[in-house]
Structures are given as C-alpha cells and as structure tokens.
Design an enzyme around this catalytic site. Structure first.
Site, PDB file in Angstrom:
ATOM      1  N   SER A 145       0.856  -1.174   0.000  1.00  0.00           N
ATOM      2  CA  SER A 145       0.000   0.000   0.000  1.00  0.00           C
ATOM      3  C   SER A 145       0.903   1.237   0.000  1.00  0.00           C
ATOM      4  CB  SER A 145      -0.868  -0.043   1.251  1.00  0.00           C
ATOM      5  OG  SER A 145      -1.605   1.143   1.378  1.00  0.00           O
ATOM      6  N   LYS A 171      -1.121  -0.849  -4.322  1.00  0.00           N
ATOM      7  CA  LYS A 171      -2.359  -0.125  -3.967  1.00  0.00           C
ATOM      8  C   LYS A 171      -1.974   1.325  -3.735  1.00  0.00           C
ATOM      9  CE  LYS A 171      -4.786  -0.005   0.383  1.00  0.00           C
ATOM     10  NZ  LYS A 171      -5.578  -0.739   1.387  1.00  0.00           N
ATOM     11  N   LYS A 173      -3.086   5.036  -2.422  1.00  0.00           N
ATOM     12  CA  LYS A 173      -4.060   5.786  -1.639  1.00  0.00           C
ATOM     13  C   LYS A 173      -4.491   6.983  -2.478  1.00  0.00           C
ATOM     14  CE  LYS A 173      -4.084   3.618   2.295  1.00  0.00           C
ATOM     15  NZ  LYS A 173      -5.333   3.074   2.838  1.00  0.00           N
ATOM     16  N   ASP A 199      -7.346   3.093  -3.091  1.00  0.00           N
ATOM     17  CA  ASP A 199      -8.073   3.093  -1.820  1.00  0.00           C
ATOM     18  C   ASP A 199      -8.354   4.528  -1.397  1.00  0.00           C
ATOM     19  OD1 ASP A 199      -9.099   2.700   0.681  1.00  0.00           O
ATOM     20  OD2 ASP A 199      -7.277   1.845   1.560  1.00  0.00           O
ATOM     21  N   GLU A 224     -11.416   1.001  -3.614  1.00  0.00           N
ATOM     22  CA  GLU A 224     -11.787   0.628  -2.254  1.00  0.00           C
ATOM     23  C   GLU A 224     -12.393   1.809  -1.503  1.00  0.00           C
ATOM     24  OE1 GLU A 224      -8.336  -0.917  -0.281  1.00  0.00           O
ATOM     25  OE2 GLU A 224      -9.398  -1.290   1.596  1.00  0.00           O
ATOM     26  N   ASP A 249     -14.138  -1.744   2.741  1.00  0.00           N
ATOM     27  CA  ASP A 249     -13.241  -1.980   3.880  1.00  0.00           C
ATOM     28  C   ASP A 249     -13.968  -1.474   5.129  1.00  0.00           C
ATOM     29  OD1 ASP A 249     -11.273  -1.835   5.838  1.00  0.00           O
ATOM     30  OD2 ASP A 249      -9.953  -0.478   4.772  1.00  0.00           O
ATOM     31  N   LYS A 273     -10.168  -7.309   7.426  1.00  0.00           N
ATOM     32  CA  LYS A 273      -9.189  -6.977   8.473  1.00  0.00           C
ATOM     33  C   LYS A 273      -9.785  -7.487   9.775  1.00  0.00           C
ATOM     34  CE  LYS A 273      -7.628  -2.577   6.515  1.00  0.00           C
ATOM     35  NZ  LYS A 273      -7.930  -1.128   6.548  1.00  0.00           N
ATOM     36  N   GLY A 301      -4.366  -4.548   5.776  1.00  0.00           N
ATOM     37  CA  GLY A 301      -3.328  -4.382   6.796  1.00  0.00           C
ATOM     38  C   GLY A 301      -3.580  -3.109   7.561  1.00  0.00           C
TER      39      GLY A 301
HETATM   40  O1  NPG Z   1       0.140  -2.814   4.849  1.00  0.00           O
HETATM   41  O2  NPG Z   1      -0.403  -2.602   6.922  1.00  0.00           O
HETATM   42  C1  NPG Z   1      -0.396  -2.200   5.763  1.00  0.00           C
HETATM   43  C2  NPG Z   1      -1.093  -0.909   5.451  1.00  0.00           C
HETATM   44  C3  NPG Z   1      -2.183  -1.093   4.460  1.00  0.00           C
HETATM   45  O3  NPG Z   1      -3.083   0.879   3.520  1.00  0.00           O
HETATM   46  C4  NPG Z   1      -3.076   0.114   4.440  1.00  0.00           C
HETATM   47  N1  NPG Z   1      -3.847   0.267   5.499  1.00  0.00           N
HETATM   48  O4  NPG Z   1      -6.912   1.923   4.987  1.00  0.00           O
HETATM   49  O5  NPG Z   1      -6.269  -0.061   4.585  1.00  0.00           O
HETATM   50  C5  NPG Z   1      -6.066   1.049   5.053  1.00  0.00           C
HETATM   51  C6  NPG Z   1      -4.723   1.380   5.672  1.00  0.00           C
HETATM   52  C7  NPG Z   1      -4.755   1.700   7.131  1.00  0.00           C
HETATM   53  C8  NPG Z   1      -3.593   1.837   7.811  1.00  0.00           C
HETATM   54  C9  NPG Z   1      -5.906   1.850   7.822  1.00  0.00           C
HETATM   55  C10 NPG Z   1      -3.570   2.133   9.161  1.00  0.00           C
HETATM   56  C11 NPG Z   1      -5.888   2.133   9.158  1.00  0.00           C
HETATM   57  C12 NPG Z   1      -4.726   2.287   9.828  1.00  0.00           C
END
Ligand code: NPG
Length: 379
Positions: A145, A171, A173, A199, A224, A249, A273, A301
């Site tokens: 990500s 991915k 953001k 996302d 997403e 999500d 998640k 994640g």
């Molecule tokens: O690889 O752990 C990872 C991060 C993946 O982008 C990621 N997480 O919105 O999915 C999400 C975002 C996130 C991170 C959301 C931290 C909440 C807290």
C-alpha cells in the site's frame, strides 16, 4: 468447513503493554499522516503459556471511532473483567466474542483480546493458527500500500522501489485532488500489466460517481471504500456508475454487514481486516459468507507489527483470499520488528508461519526497549 474446537485455558493474568515504534517513512492516507505508532499489545498468561494479541487502533480516531487510549481503557475496565469473571477465567477463544457481546462495538479491542486468548490456547495445544483457521496455502502473494505523497515524482520513485523489491500488486491511496493524475502517471511509467488498485478511505461523496468513472480507463483491480462507512446505499449507487469493481473496507464491520452490503449491490469484493470486524474468528466468518456468495476477498493491513502480521498471514491463506492482500514485509514499515521472525518478501510472496499459535516469538529485549507502559490485570 468444520474447524475443530480445542479445550479451554485458565487465564492467570493479562498484561496490557503499550509500545512506541517509528515508521520508516511517514504514511499518508486521506484521513491523516502517521509517522509513529503507539500500539497496544495484550499478553495473556494461562496454564504456563503466553499468548499475544495486537490492537490495530491508531493514535487518533481517524480511520474509525476507535483509538489506542480508548482501547486500553475499554479493555482494562470492561472487557477483561467480563472475560475473567466468566467461568472463573476458564476461557475458550471460540466463546470470547459471545462473552464480550454485551459491550457495544469496540471491535479492535475485542479482536486483540480474542487473538491473545487464541494464541495462548493454540500454543497450549501445539496447533498453528494457520491450521486452526483452515489455511490452504503455505505462502501468499504480497501487495504493498503506497501512501499519498508530496509529488507525483516521489510517488513514481516509491512505486518503482516496491516493484524492484518484488511486490506483485500496488495499492495507491487516493483522495480528491490526488487520484486521476497519479494513477495515470503510474500506468504510463510502469505499464498496464502491473496489478494496480486504489483506496479512498471514505474521501468521496455520492456525487463523485462520474469523476470516479474516469478511473475506469486505467484497468484497476478495484476501487476501495470511496464513500463514508455508513453509506452502503451510496456505494451501491457508485457501483452502478463505475466499471471498476467496488471493494468495501471500513463499511464491513461483521459477517452480517458483509452479507448486507453484497445483497444491496454495494460491493463485489471485500477487504478483510480482523481488527475491524472484532477478531480473527469473525474475519473467518466474513471469509465464509463471501465465499458462499462468490465474492472474492483479500487481507487488509493496519500497519501491524510482526505479531499481527503473522496472524494476518494465517488468515490470508484461506481459500477465498483469491486477490493479493496488503500483507507486506515488516521492513516496509519498521526498521526493526518486535518478533524473532519478521515477515520477509521472497519472490513476491510471504510465508505463512507454521509454528504453534501465531508462529512468532516476541523479542523481549527489544520489546522492553520500546515499551512505554505496562499494566497487569489479575484474576
Ligand atoms: O500494509 O499494513 C499495511 C497498510 C495497508 O493501507 C493500508 N492500510 O486503509 O487499509 C487502510 C490502511 C490503514 C492503515 C488503515 C492504518 C488504518 C490504519
């Protein structure tokens, strides 16, 4: 799938430990920038073994209403007393959610406590989390990500580095003002064959359908969570206006919420998640209801340490995780992880741990050095 139950354990003590870990680079999403994580870990001592759980709540309530300080409070004052008060501390991970059910929401806190109990229980019986969950893979493909950056040049360099590392899916953001251009530039630089998805973390509105449809030309795997989490109907409206599959999500807080969103046509893909849905056991139920409805899932994640990452891998090895998830190598986020076997990227894949419980051991010396507080709650 029938997943066998194992005998309960008697909990002697639960420790709530807070650690502070700096991220290797700041991670910016549409809801904020993280430079360091203040993480709540739950350690359960039971029948001579210990189990660990990681709470994925952030420092501030920006991704969802949960945040780490509140998680510690609700865990210490509402969740643990209920758990230890039930059956004199004799606990089965399978029943934790039910015992904690009278407490509304607080899914990340409940998930961390359940994970610690499950880890201890599995260690007690020499069973790995992957086996307990019904994993069918010993390694899974790894995606990464990539946060919002100050410039498109910076983004291109970052994506280039991750592709060189071997990540098999990117991915990006996005948010209003950082969507069409960065996606177009990544496609132009790296070509159409790179598996790419975006996302939005709830950053758009119901009126943005035509704008989001302009992403269709970039052959993205999915978009997403474009809209706020409570706008399931809005997602169904967007899904009719864009060709790119809509994935949810934040909106998917349980297996029931997944069924509802799917039936209302709000998504055709689900990000799972464990923390967001209240634990790994509910995450498996989300997996199952999606599988029954032919909806593919992938593992999200939440910037986890090696503890949560190891557990995510056991989950991501289930059969309906047919899309590449966000379980990247520990070094993507941490200069040094708190476990003996940090997740490593090999040929674009990450290995599913096979040892009992989560399959990783905590590096106590390093953990102590990053610990900011410890609270013990006895039986
Ligand atoms: O690889 O752990 C990872 C991060 C993946 O982008 C990621 N997480 O919105 O999915 C999400 C975002 C996130 C991170 C959301 C931290 C909440 C807290």
């Amino acid at each position: 799938m029938v997943r066998e139950s194992i005998p309960p354990i008697r909990i002697d003590r639960i420790e709530l430990r807070r650690i502070s870990l700096p991220l290797v680079t700041p991670f910016r999403t549409s809801f904020g920038t993280e430079t360091a994580r203040d993480i709540l870990l739950v350690r359960v001592e039971a029948d001579g073994v210990e189990g660990w759980g990681e709470c994925v709540a952030g420092n501030e309530p920006l991704y969802s209403s949960e945040y780490v300080e509140a998680c510690q409070h609700v865990t210490a004052h509402h969740l643990i007393p209920r758990l230890l008060g039930h059956d004199h501390g004799l606990v089965d991970a399978d029943r934790v959610a039910e015992v904690l059910e009278p407490i509304k929401d607080h899914r990340m806190s409940k998930g961390a406590l359940e994970a610690a109990v499950l880890d201890a229980q599995l260690r007690q019986h020499g069973l790995s989390m992957a086996d307990r969950f019904g994993a069918v893979q010993n390694r899974v493909p790894s995606g990464v990500s990539v946060g919002i950056m100050d410039s498109i040049d910076q983004l291109v360099s970052a994506v280039g580095r991750y592709l060189d590392d071997g990540y098999v899916r990117i991915k990006l953001k996005i948010e209003p003002g950082w969507d069409l251009e960065p996606v177009a530039e990544i496609r132009r630089t790296f070509g159409d064959s790179v598996p790419l998805q975006v996302d939005a973390n709830t950053a758009y509105t119901r009126h943005d359908g035509p704008h989001l449809a302009r992403l269709d030309e970039f052959s993205l795997l999915l978009i997403e969570q474009p809209l706020p989490e409570d706008d399931v109907t809005g997602h169904a409206l967007i899904a009719r206006q864009v060709e790119t599959p809509v994935c949810l999500d934040e909106s998917i807080t349980s297996a029931a919420a997944a069924v509802d969103a799917i039936e209302r046509g709000a998504c055709s893909i689900v990000n799972i998640k464990a923390g967001r849905v209240g634990g790994y056991l509910e995450a498996i139920r989300v997996h199952d209801v999606c599988a029954e409805r032919g909806v593919p899932v992938w593992c999200g994640g939440m910037l986890e340490t090696g503890i949560g990452r190891a557990m995510n891998l056991a989950l991501a090895a289930l059969p309906n995780f047919t899309l590449t998830g966000d379980v990247s190598a520990s070094e993507r986020f941490w200069a040094r992880d708190i476990v003996d076997e940090p997740v490593r990227l090999q040929d674009g894949h990450v290995h599913v741990p096979t040892r009992p419980g989560s399959g990783v051991e905590v590096d106590r010396k390093f953990l102590d050095s990053v610990t900011t507080s410890t609270v013990e709650v006895g039986r």
